[in-house]
Design an enzyme around this catalytic site. Structure first.
Site, PDB file in Angstrom:
ATOM      1  N   TRP A  63       0.486  -1.641  -0.282  1.00  0.00           N
ATOM      2  CA  TRP A  63       0.050  -0.018  -0.066  1.00  0.00           C
ATOM      3  C   TRP A  63       1.102   1.543  -0.270  1.00  0.00           C
ATOM      4  O   TRP A  63       0.763   2.313  -0.752  1.00  0.00           O
ATOM      5  CB  TRP A  63      -0.730  -0.039   0.859  1.00  0.00           C
ATOM      6  N   ASP A  75      -1.849   6.367   6.286  1.00  0.00           N
ATOM      7  CA  ASP A  75      -2.650   6.043   6.330  1.00  0.00           C
ATOM      8  C   ASP A  75      -3.312   4.527   7.140  1.00  0.00           C
ATOM      9  O   ASP A  75      -2.348   3.956   7.313  1.00  0.00           O
ATOM     10  CB  ASP A  75      -2.248   4.870   5.259  1.00  0.00           C
ATOM     11  N   LYS A 135     -12.010  -2.163   6.831  1.00  0.00           N
ATOM     12  CA  LYS A 135     -11.657  -2.541   6.728  1.00  0.00           C
ATOM     13  C   LYS A 135     -11.850  -3.188   8.745  1.00  0.00           C
ATOM     14  O   LYS A 135     -12.116  -4.428   9.053  1.00  0.00           O
ATOM     15  CB  LYS A 135      -9.965  -2.391   7.630  1.00  0.00           C
TER      16      LYS A 135
HETATM   17  C1  LIG Z   1      -7.367  -2.226   1.453  1.00  0.00           C
HETATM   18  C2  LIG Z   1      -5.578  -0.684   1.992  1.00  0.00           C
HETATM   19  C3  LIG Z   1      -6.005  -0.046   1.864  1.00  0.00           C
HETATM   20  C4  LIG Z   1      -7.237   0.218   0.180  1.00  0.00           C
HETATM   21  O1  LIG Z   1      -8.504   0.794   0.279  1.00  0.00           O
HETATM   22  P1  LIG Z   1      -9.529   0.957  -0.939  1.00  0.00           P
HETATM   23  O2  LIG Z   1     -10.327   1.298   0.261  1.00  0.00           O
HETATM   24  O3  LIG Z   1      -9.915  -0.438  -1.258  1.00  0.00           O
HETATM   25  O4  LIG Z   1      -8.825   1.500  -1.934  1.00  0.00           O
HETATM   26  C5  LIG Z   1      -5.391   0.954   1.284  1.00  0.00           C
HETATM   27  N1  LIG Z   1      -4.412   0.586   2.666  1.00  0.00           N
HETATM   28  C6  LIG Z   1      -4.266  -0.187   3.115  1.00  0.00           C
HETATM   29  C7  LIG Z   1      -2.945  -0.554   4.507  1.00  0.00           C
HETATM   30  C8  LIG Z   1      -5.451  -0.993   2.699  1.00  0.00           C
HETATM   31  O5  LIG Z   1      -5.316  -1.961   3.817  1.00  0.00           O
END
Ligand SMILES: *Cc1c(COP(=O)(O)O)cnc(C)c1O
Length: 355
Positions: free
Chosen positions: A99, A166, A190
């Site tokens: 990511w 993030d 998540k």
């Molecule tokens: C799942 C995830 C993403 C991507 O998320 P989307 O909403 O599908 O774009 C980005 N960063 C992390 C840490 C993730 O676990």
């Protein structure tokens, strides 16, 4: 048979959050209309967004000067919105996995990107420490929890430049010092809500520092000004987030969530470390409390498919590891019960005694 949902995302949510969202989809607040069919500008929907923002601020103890946004596009759209809004010349990124790498790739479209450190040398099994943050960069971007590799920073670092994180997969799993960040973002699917909404916590005076023109929809100021209502927001996912925020509050807030996460991790990592068949993939001090990754030891590799089938037969769902790591991943978000972790451990023990 009882199913235990260890999916990495979209993932487990409390049963009552699902029931309340389902009920609102049939009849939203006794209006006789489905939540799916009301206007986002309806006067009974605005309080949903307002309460969701207020609970974000309360639960995470967000100081004055920050705005909470509910947007579309997923965390992946933020990968480009962040440099669009913050990168004038140069940005710094801590590379802790897939990511983070994807976020860096987008930033490179806007300017120079400095990788302050990377754990790619060991397949991202650890969080680099003691890296230098260039003080002339516009911001430092980190990924607090690496969903794929099962590593987590789990603290709020000090940065001499604006810090952007993030937190897709560990938001609301511990108390935060939000004042250390210029922006925190993540996909909700998540640890917060059903898929379809992205949360952004942004410090208002950190915006407006770049000289480029920003398309209206990609400019955070648009959404700050319009209270996430510039265009149609994801109404049902925002409602599910509100139900989960209420759930978190009713269950003791993020401190209680953190304590539960520690208990779950103790149970599952305890078994990974004890069981003769398995070994954890992440370095111990970088281990994630959210995504617990493990593989079969080299001498037991041939049992991979057999363990998957065995675990599935015992009700374990979603424990197959990401293809970049292999093996298994037990994602233990807020809604995962201690009982679920104990069921997984019982399953690992039984499989061990069969071999
Ligand atoms: C799942 C995830 C993403 C991507 O998320 P989307 O909403 O599908 O774009 C980005 N960063 C992390 C840490 C993730 O676990």
């Amino acid at each position: 048979m009882k199913k235990y949902n260890f999916n990495a995302g979209p993932s487990i949510l409390p049963r009552e959050v699902i029931e309340q969202t389902a009920a609102a989809c049939l009849d939203f607040e006794n209006s006789g209309l489905s939540l799916m069919t009301i206007s986002h500008r309806a006067k009974n929907f605005q309080p949903v967004v307002d309460e969701a923002e207020a609970l974000f601020k309360e639960l995470l103890d967000i100081p004055e000067g920050y705005k909470v946004l509910f947007l579309g596009g997923g965390a992946s759209l933020e990968f480009c919105m962040i440099p669009y809004n913050f990168l004038e010349k140069k940005a710094a990124y801590l590379n802790t996995g897939v990511w983070a790498t994807k976020a860096m790739k987008e930033a490179k479209l806007f300017g120079e990107v400095v990788e302050v450190a990377s754990s790619a040398d060991k397949n991202f099994t650890y969080i680099p420490k003691d890296f230098e943050i260039p003080t002339d960069a516009d911001y430092l971007h980190i990924t607090s929890n690496n969903t794929i590799y099962g590593t987590e920073l789990r603290k709020d670092i000090d940065s001499p430049i604006p810090l952007i994180a993030d937190m897709s997969s560990d938001i609301f799993s511990r108390p935060l010092d939000v004042s250390k960040y210029a922006l925190i973002y993540g996909g909700a699917q998540k640890n917060l809500a059903m898929a379809g909404v992205t949360f952004v916590i942004v410090k208002e005076d950190a915006l407006g520092k770049v000289s480029r023109q920003i398309p209206t929809m990609l400019d955070y100021r648009t959404h700050v000004k319009k209270g996430s209502m510039f265009n149609t927001p994801p109404v049902v996912p925002i409602y599910s987030a509100l139900m989960n925020l209420r759930y978190i509050k009713a269950h003791g807030g993020v401190k209680a969530m953190e304590q539960l996460a520690q208990e779950r991790a103790k149970i599952v990592y305890g078994e990974i470390d004890r069981n003769k068949l398995f070994v954890g993939t992440a370095e111990e001090e970088s281990r994630s409390l959210m995504n617990l990754t493990f593989v079969l030891k080299p001498e037991y590799q041939e049992l991979q498919d057999e363990f998957m089938a065995f675990a599935t037969s015992k009700g374990m769902v979603g424990i197959k590891g990401h293809r970049d790591v292999g093996g298994f991943r037990a994602s233990c978000y807020n809604a995962m019960s201690i009982e679920g972790c104990e069921a997984l451990v019982a399953c690992m023990k039984e499989f061990e005694s069969n071999h």
